[in-house]
Design a protein around this motif. Structure first.
Motif, short mmCIF file in Angstrom:
data_model
loop_
_atom_site.label_atom_id
_atom_site.label_comp_id
_atom_site.label_asym_id
_atom_site.label_seq_id
_atom_site.Cartn_x
_atom_site.Cartn_y
_atom_site.Cartn_z
N TYR A 65 9.78 0.18 7.25
CA TYR A 65 9.00 1.27 7.83
C TYR A 65 7.60 1.42 7.23
N GLY A 66 7.50 1.29 5.91
CA GLY A 66 6.21 1.51 5.26
C GLY A 66 5.44 0.26 4.93
N VAL A 67 5.78 -0.84 5.58
CA VAL A 67 5.19 -2.14 5.23
C VAL A 67 3.68 -2.16 5.39
N THR A 68 3.13 -1.36 6.31
CA THR A 68 1.70 -1.40 6.59
C THR A 68 0.90 -0.47 5.68
N LEU A 69 1.55 0.31 4.87
CA LEU A 69 0.85 1.24 3.98
C LEU A 69 0.08 0.48 2.90
N PRO A 70 -0.92 1.13 2.28
CA PRO A 70 -1.55 0.52 1.10
C PRO A 70 -0.49 0.22 0.04
N GLU A 71 -0.71 -0.83 -0.72
CA GLU A 71 0.30 -1.23 -1.70
C GLU A 71 0.60 -0.12 -2.70
N ALA A 72 -0.40 0.72 -3.00
CA ALA A 72 -0.19 1.82 -3.93
C ALA A 72 0.82 2.82 -3.41
N LEU A 73 1.03 2.82 -2.09
CA LEU A 73 2.00 3.73 -1.47
C LEU A 73 3.28 3.00 -1.08
N GLY A 74 3.44 1.78 -1.55
CA GLY A 74 4.66 1.04 -1.27
C GLY A 74 4.55 0.02 -0.17
N GLY A 75 3.35 -0.22 0.34
CA GLY A 75 3.16 -1.22 1.37
C GLY A 75 3.36 -2.63 0.84
N ALA A 76 3.53 -3.58 1.77
CA ALA A 76 3.86 -4.95 1.38
C ALA A 76 2.64 -5.80 1.07
N LEU A 105 4.08 4.41 16.31
CA LEU A 105 3.74 5.51 17.19
C LEU A 105 3.40 6.78 16.42
N THR A 106 4.20 7.10 15.41
CA THR A 106 4.01 8.38 14.70
C THR A 106 4.20 8.26 13.19
N GLY A 107 4.20 7.03 12.67
CA GLY A 107 4.54 6.85 11.27
C GLY A 107 3.43 6.29 10.39
N PRO A 108 3.80 5.52 9.38
CA PRO A 108 2.85 5.05 8.36
C PRO A 108 1.56 4.41 8.86
N PRO A 109 1.58 3.58 9.92
CA PRO A 109 0.30 3.01 10.35
C PRO A 109 -0.73 4.06 10.76
N ARG A 110 -0.27 5.25 11.08
CA ARG A 110 -1.18 6.32 11.48
C ARG A 110 -1.89 6.96 10.28
N VAL A 111 -1.32 6.83 9.09
CA VAL A 111 -1.88 7.54 7.93
C VAL A 111 -2.38 6.63 6.82
N ALA A 118 -7.63 11.49 1.49
CA ALA A 118 -6.77 12.66 1.34
C ALA A 118 -6.87 13.24 -0.07
N THR A 119 -6.84 14.57 -0.12
CA THR A 119 -6.77 15.27 -1.40
C THR A 119 -5.34 15.18 -1.92
N PRO A 120 -5.12 15.49 -3.20
CA PRO A 120 -3.74 15.50 -3.71
C PRO A 120 -2.82 16.39 -2.90
N LEU A 128 2.55 11.55 2.35
CA LEU A 128 3.82 11.06 1.80
C LEU A 128 5.02 11.40 2.68
N PRO A 129 5.11 12.59 3.29
CA PRO A 129 6.25 12.83 4.19
C PRO A 129 6.30 11.86 5.36
N VAL A 130 5.14 11.44 5.88
CA VAL A 130 5.13 10.44 6.94
C VAL A 130 5.57 9.10 6.39
N ALA A 131 5.08 8.74 5.22
CA ALA A 131 5.45 7.46 4.60
C ALA A 131 6.94 7.39 4.32
N ARG A 132 7.56 8.54 4.03
CA ARG A 132 8.99 8.58 3.72
C ARG A 132 9.87 8.76 4.96
#
Length: 398
Positions: A65-76, A105-111, A118-120, A128-132
């Motif tokens: 699910y989170g493969v497209t996220l930045p690596e710092a957020l767990g992306g591949a 459609l509504t997940g990690p690639p969107r954020v 993003a601020t903390p 993070l809720p979307v990433a999870r």
């Protein structure tokens, strides 16, 4: 005459991507296809939010699910070439859950691209809720008078003390019927003649936020809706990045995103080709399979040739972007050529299937309608031609 698959190719990506594809294909075959069959889910019937949550969370648990996220957020950390090959394989599976495996459609690639702005607080509340796979998000840019001209926004955001107040209508927003919050791009200029846009996170639970759904696209899908904002008040802390940089933030990855739309089209086009090959091998007329007739053979040959050409362009542009080079014109060329080619393939698939191809409920009939939409979605073919010409003429001047 036995049905034969399309010719095998050497895999163009990394070994890690090949392993990922094998695992995601197993996931689709062993878990998602039975789930779709159990609940009667098709591309057109759609799935309720509760069932989609099961898909999102199971995909997250399997590491997809989170493969497209930045690596710092767990992306591949896949190269773009690997990414397009993975996405192509997912769509070529024919699963009605294809758009949800990676959360497109509504997940990690969107954020993913928003994380650096993003601020903390926004990371904890939205990213993070979307990433999870706990929350769903949509991107709200398009309006009744702002489609291809994305800067002509009528949705307004005015500052009121420590809040922003939003008013306007967003139209044709993918994923809005089951979103938890939206990224809304609104005008923050006090002068309507001045284009100044800013991005905001807006929670669906806010008073004045309404989703109007119920209409379907020509492909029969109902995951698109309108977002109506009427005096919708949000805290100033929901502003994303700098004021006046909304469209730049939203479109900052437009070159890459144009290329990333291509594998979905080509995966679907491969389905149309494979279905046509199987039909040509089994459908008999005049005492022989229709694949024995040269007219059908030529259609199949053209379909396979054009698909190969479109894939080569997509992969070539992906490699160019992976190298760090600019490829604005080339990305638009890929989106233009892949969308037009995929539709031609679907059109020929209907022709090969004959009467069966024009009956609603057959897969090639659905693919014909779906692939027709891609010539409009995410930048029309005409807008792509404008971009290509502008880049070419700009290079010629300099």
């Amino acid at each position: 005459m036995d049905a034969k698959p399309t010719p095998t190719r050497c895999f163009e990506g990394s070994e890690r991507a090949a392993d990922f594809i094998a695992r995601v294909q197993e996931f689709i075959r062993d878990e998602l296809q039975p789930l779709a069959a159990e609940h009667g889910i098709t591309h057109e019937s759609g799935a309720p939010r509760a069932l989609l949550e099961r898909v999102w969370k199971r995909s997250r648990d399997r590491g997809f699910y989170g493969v497209t996220l930045p690596e710092a957020l767990g992306g591949a950390g896949f190269a773009l070439v690997d990414h397009v090959l993975i996405k192509e394989a997912i769509y070529a599976s024919g699963s009605p859950f294809a758009a949800h495996v990676l959360g497109e459609l509504t997940g990690p690639p969107r954020v993913g691209a928003l994380a650096r702005y993003a601020t903390p607080h926004q990371m904890e509340r939205f990213i993070l809720p979307v990433a999870r796979a706990e929350k769903a998000i949509c991107f709200a840019i398009t309006e009744p008078e702002a489609g291809s001209d994305a800067g002509a926004l009528q949705t307004r955001a005015r500052r009121d003390g420590d809040d922003w107040v939003l008013d306007g209508v967003k139209r044709f927003i993918s994923g809005s019927p089951f979103c938890d919050f939206a990224v809304v791009i609104a005008s923050t200029s006090e002068d309507p003649a001045v284009r100044e846009t800013t991005a905001f996170f807006v929670e669906r639970e806010r008073q004045g936020f309404t989703v109007e759904a119920g209409y379907k696209t020509m492909a029969g899908q109902s995951h698109t809706g309108n977002i109506v904002l009427e005096g919708c008040r949000i805290p100033a802390g929901n502003q994303i990045g700098e004021r006046g940089r909304g469209l730049a933030l939203a479109l900052g990855r437009i070159t890459v995103n144009r290329v990333l739309h291509c594998p979905a089209m080509l995966g679907l086009a491969r389905l149309a080709l494979d279905d046509s090959l199987a039909h040509a091998a089994t459908r008999r007329q005049f005492g022989q399979p229709i694949g024995a007739f040269q007219a059908v053979q030529h259609m199949l040959a053209d379909m396979a040739t054009e698909l190969a050409a479109a894939r080569a362009l997509m992969l070539g542009v992906a490699r160019t972007l992976d190298s760090g080079a600019e490829a604005r014109a080339e990305a638009s060329m890929a989106k233009l050529f892949c969308s037009e080619t995929a539709f031609r393939i679907a059109d020929r698939a209907v022709q090969v299937h004959g009467g069966e191809g024009i009956v609603q409920g057959s897969r090639v009939e659905f693919l014909f309608r779906l692939l027709r939409m891609y010539r409009v979605l995410t930048g029309t073919s005409e807008i792509q031609r404008n971009t290509i010409a502008r880049e070419l003429l700009g290079a010629a001047v300099h």
